[in-house]
Design an enzyme around this catalytic site. Structure first.
Site, PDB file in Angstrom:
ATOM      1  N   VAL A  74       0.858  -1.184   0.000  1.00  0.00           N
ATOM      2  CA  VAL A  74       0.000   0.000   0.000  1.00  0.00           C
ATOM      3  C   VAL A  74       0.897   1.237   0.000  1.00  0.00           C
ATOM      4  CG1 VAL A  74      -1.867   1.223   1.139  1.00  0.00           C
ATOM      5  CG2 VAL A  74      -1.736  -1.269   1.308  1.00  0.00           C
TER       6      VAL A  74
ATOM      7  N   PRO B 103       7.188  -4.594  11.429  1.00  0.00           N
ATOM      8  CA  PRO B 103       7.037  -3.148  11.199  1.00  0.00           C
ATOM      9  C   PRO B 103       5.590  -2.713  11.047  1.00  0.00           C
ATOM     10  CG  PRO B 103       8.795  -4.050   9.850  1.00  0.00           C
ATOM     11  CD  PRO B 103       8.108  -5.216  10.465  1.00  0.00           C
ATOM     12  N   ASP B 104       4.754  -3.539  10.420  1.00  0.00           N
ATOM     13  CA  ASP B 104       3.348  -3.157  10.239  1.00  0.00           C
ATOM     14  C   ASP B 104       2.617  -3.077  11.569  1.00  0.00           C
ATOM     15  OD1 ASP B 104       3.671  -5.897  10.556  1.00  0.00           O
ATOM     16  OD2 ASP B 104       2.071  -6.442   9.161  1.00  0.00           O
TER      17      ASP B 104
END
Length: 258
Positions: free
Chosen positions: A13, A109-110
């Site tokens: 994204v 990280p997300d």
């Protein structure tokens, strides 16, 4: 402007921020076989379509759970945007305190970006859900400390596994049926997969709140199936589709100020 890229197992994204405002976003399938030129040209096409200019991008931030695509993606950013991207956990520290635990593992990280954004936008304590390829649940204390969480397969992964391992059962659309007792194979799979998944999420949320020792805990959800689940339970308070993108922006801004 700031370009942030959330690289997940299924999709990447891309989000473009002007200050705190998300000007726009688009998705590409995460494909480790893509070339840097393919990714760069997709990026150029998006900017041209919406009348944006690549030379307005001041910095690029990437949070990725797919190491295999990072060289190609970074090369595309350098070649087509003219910026060396800042990588979460390498160049940028989420600064998310962890409760004492037995290992040195860090959150993906997300998840770290989603947790940081949820705290800034909605306050703590929190339960943060991310409905992606995998479904994750994170618990954040009133002091903003990560307490722990859990990971389970996303509902699409579960259904695809059922389809691949059975000879007669069909691949189905993710739709919530009206009843648990289906009268067709498709309806019965949807009941078991979708309603069962929602029920599992409700159990995990309740159990997490109990272990956190309180009831006045906000539950924030993001990811592709967040809205479907939230519409069918009263245990999710907020659905925020851009939580991870906001988190990448917030982490970058903190680092820039310091």
């Amino acid at each position: 402007m700031l370009l942030v890229i959330d690289v997940g197992n299924t999709n990447m994204v891309f989000g473009l921020f002007r200050g705190e405002r998300l000007e726009g976003s688009f998705r590409l399938k995460t494909d480790a076989n893509s070339t840097s030129d393919e990714l760069g040209l997709y990026l150029c096409e998006y900017f041209q379509r919406f009348g944006l200019r690549l030379d307005e991008v001041e910095d690029v931030v990437i949070g990725s759970v797919v190491p295999q695509i990072m060289y190609t993606l970074s090369s595309a950013v350098i070649k087509y945007v003219g910026k060396t991207p800042l990588i979460l956990d390498d160049d940028l520290d989420p600064r998310l305190p962890y409760v004492a635990c037995a290992s040195e593992e860090r959150l993906g990280p997300d998840r770290a970006a989603a947790d940081v954004a949820a705290m800034v936008k909605y306050g703590a304590p929190l339960v943060v859900l991310d409905f992606g390829t995998a479904t994750t649940l994170d618990a954040i204390s009133p002091e903003g400390v990560y307490l722990g969480g859990c990971i389970t397969a996303g509902v699409r992964v579960s259904i695809d596994g059922l389809f691949q391992k059975t000879a007669l059962l069909p691949r189905i659309e993710l739709v919530k049926p009206d009843t648990v007792l289906g009268t067709t194979a498709v309806g019965q799979i949807q009941a078991g997969a979708v309603l069962g998944y929602i029920g599992a999420m409700e159990y995990l949320i309740r159990r997490a709140k109990t272990e956190m020792g309180g009831k006045s805990i906000k539950v924030v959800a993001t990811g592709g199936l967040a809205r479907m689940v939230a519409d069918n339970t009263d245990l999710i308070d907020i659905v925020d589709p851009q939580l991870v993108l906001d988190g990448l922006r917030i982490i970058y801004e903190r680092e820039k100020k310091s």
